[in-house]
Design an enzyme around this catalytic site. Structure first.
Site, PDB file in Angstrom:
ATOM      1  N   GLU A  27      38.380  43.464  50.663  1.00 23.14           N
ATOM      2  CA  GLU A  27      39.321  44.578  50.634  1.00 23.14           C
ATOM      3  C   GLU A  27      40.405  44.388  49.572  1.00 23.14           C
ATOM      4  O   GLU A  27      41.494  44.945  49.686  1.00 23.14           O
ATOM      5  CB  GLU A  27      39.975  44.721  52.024  1.00 23.14           C
ATOM      6  CG  GLU A  27      38.994  44.776  53.175  1.00 23.14           C
ATOM      7  CD  GLU A  27      38.078  45.994  53.120  1.00 23.14           C
ATOM      8  OE1 GLU A  27      38.444  46.987  52.468  1.00 23.14           O
ATOM      9  OE2 GLU A  27      36.990  45.955  53.736  1.00 23.14           O
ATOM     10  N   PHE A  38      39.933  45.408  63.280  1.00 23.90           N
ATOM     11  CA  PHE A  38      39.566  46.812  63.481  1.00 23.90           C
ATOM     12  C   PHE A  38      39.019  47.398  62.185  1.00 23.90           C
ATOM     13  O   PHE A  38      39.658  47.340  61.136  1.00 23.90           O
ATOM     14  CB  PHE A  38      40.783  47.616  63.937  1.00 23.90           C
ATOM     15  CG  PHE A  38      40.510  49.097  64.076  1.00 23.90           C
ATOM     16  CD1 PHE A  38      39.623  49.571  65.033  1.00 23.90           C
ATOM     17  CD2 PHE A  38      41.150  50.017  63.246  1.00 23.90           C
ATOM     18  CE1 PHE A  38      39.374  50.932  65.162  1.00 23.90           C
ATOM     19  CE2 PHE A  38      40.922  51.376  63.376  1.00 23.90           C
ATOM     20  CZ  PHE A  38      40.021  51.837  64.333  1.00 23.90           C
ATOM     21  N   GLY A  39      37.821  47.967  62.268  1.00 20.22           N
ATOM     22  CA  GLY A  39      37.213  48.621  61.120  1.00 20.22           C
ATOM     23  C   GLY A  39      37.077  50.113  61.350  1.00 20.22           C
ATOM     24  O   GLY A  39      36.625  50.553  62.412  1.00 20.22           O
ATOM     25  N   TYR A  40      37.466  50.906  60.347  1.00 19.15           N
ATOM     26  CA  TYR A  40      37.402  52.361  60.467  1.00 19.15           C
ATOM     27  C   TYR A  40      36.637  52.995  59.307  1.00 19.15           C
ATOM     28  O   TYR A  40      36.519  54.220  59.226  1.00 19.15           O
ATOM     29  CB  TYR A  40      38.819  52.951  60.531  1.00 19.15           C
ATOM     30  CG  TYR A  40      39.688  52.559  59.349  1.00 19.15           C
ATOM     31  CD1 TYR A  40      39.720  53.336  58.205  1.00 19.15           C
ATOM     32  CD2 TYR A  40      40.462  51.406  59.377  1.00 19.15           C
ATOM     33  CE1 TYR A  40      40.507  52.984  57.113  1.00 19.15           C
ATOM     34  CE2 TYR A  40      41.252  51.038  58.301  1.00 19.15           C
ATOM     35  CZ  TYR A  40      41.264  51.833  57.169  1.00 19.15           C
ATOM     36  OH  TYR A  40      42.029  51.472  56.092  1.00 19.15           O
ATOM     37  N   GLY A  41      36.133  52.138  58.395  1.00 17.12           N
ATOM     38  CA  GLY A  41      35.336  52.617  57.269  1.00 17.12           C
ATOM     39  C   GLY A  41      33.987  51.939  57.277  1.00 17.12           C
ATOM     40  O   GLY A  41      33.259  51.979  58.275  1.00 17.12           O
ATOM     41  N   SER A  42      33.650  51.252  56.205  1.00 10.19           N
ATOM     42  CA  SER A  42      32.345  50.591  56.132  1.00 10.19           C
ATOM     43  C   SER A  42      32.203  49.457  57.137  1.00 10.19           C
ATOM     44  O   SER A  42      31.083  49.096  57.514  1.00 10.19           O
ATOM     45  CB  SER A  42      32.092  50.062  54.715  1.00 10.19           C
ATOM     46  OG  SER A  42      33.077  49.116  54.343  1.00 10.19           O
TER      47      SER A  42
END
Length: 311
Positions: free
Chosen positions: A158, A77-81
């Site tokens: 990250e 799950f990605g919520y930024g870049s």
């Protein structure tokens, strides 16, 4: 540059006029033409250029021949870049959200959107109301055969304070589908680059406005994330993100031209203190080249803000 300096010296211009003459001739267009560095005008449509998002529903994989899905696959799950820059192979992707979190620009970035001496700001998640707070983003299905390589890549990407955790992801729009178990990366308050809400939104915006790193200007990260949210989740409200966008756009429109001009005049005046004309010409050419590189505008803005704070 050397020829221009000789001509300028020969014209009898007063010494205090030389920085302005050089600025007008070679540097003024840096303010007028900010293309290529994520430095657009305040009214620019930041939703332009998102081919990945425009084809989101028709191109589920970024591979020509994706591996077959299996029960051993994992979802990230990605919520930024990661929403708009998935630099790893995936075989499916879904729009959706996770419950019980708030997205905040509370993490320093010293390796992507900033550098150690001038950190940028990127997002992490904070615990919120499990029944009210949602964070929207994109879940990517990673084939079992590619899982190890992708997770190693993301662990490195990250590395500046983010840790893996697992939770449930719900598809958008909600259609009653079973939630998907996903892996996501969260920067906890214990990591060395955690910044928290220090200075609140206006000062966080100022930091974003004046920061850039190896991955590009910090403002580009902010505007791309906002554009992605607008396109993928129309009607969803992220007050923190929207307030930051408004503040940074205001800085660009109201403060950027004056700050860049002030910084350039100061840099040019310092270079003109060199005794040799050839040395002056070389340093001016170096300055011009640096200003035109990605992050050059942010470097000038930071220097101008530093001088302003010290005065």
């Amino acid at each position: 540059m050397l020829g221009f300096l000789r001509e300028l010296r020969g014209s009898g211009s007063a010494a205090d006029q030389l920085p302005g003459n050089i600025y007008t001739e070679f540097f003024a267009n840096i303010i007028a033409e900010p293309s290529g560095n994520g430095c657009k005008s305040a009214d620019h449509d930041f939703t332009q250029g998102f081919s990945m998002l425009r084809t989101f529903d028709t191109e589920n994989s970024n591979q020509l021949e994706p591996p077959t899905a299996t029960d051993a696959d994992v979802w990230i799950f990605g919520y930024g870049s990661l929403v708009w820059k998935a630099d790893f192979p995936y075989i499916d992707r879904r729009r959706g959200f996770v419950w019980g979190f708030k997205r905040r620009f509370y993490q320093h970035s010293i390796d992507h959107r900033g550098i150690p001496e001038r950190p940028g700001r990127v997002v992490t998640l904070l615990p919120g109301d499990p029944a009210q707070d949602r964070v929207y983003g994109v879940a990517y299905r990673i084939a079992a055969s590619q899982k190890s390589a992708v997770l190693d890549h993301l662990d490195y990407r990250e590395k500046n304070g983010y840790e893996r955790c697992s939770l449930e992801f719900h598809e958008y729009p909600t259609d009653g589908a079973e939630p998907i178990q996903v892996i996501m990366y969260v920067a906890t308050q214990a990591n060395d680059s955690y910044a928290g809400d220090v200075w609140q939104v206006p000062c966080i915006a100022r930091q974003i406005f004046s920061s850039a790193g190896p991955s590009g200007p910090n403002r580009e990260y902010l505007f791309n994330l906002a554009a992605a949210m607008d396109q993928l989740f129309p009607g969803a409200v992220d007050e923190h993100l929207q307030e930051l966008v408004a503040c940074v756009r205001r800085c660009i429109a109201e403060d950027e031209p004056q700050l860049i001009r002030h910084a350039l005049l100061h840099e040019i005046a310092g270079i003109l203190k060199q005794e040799q004309l050839a040395e002056q010409a070389q340093q001016l050419e170096n300055l011009l080249e640096r200003c035109q590189k990605p992050g050059g505008r942010e470097w000038l803005i930071h220097r101008a803000l530093q001088a302003k704070n010290q005065s």
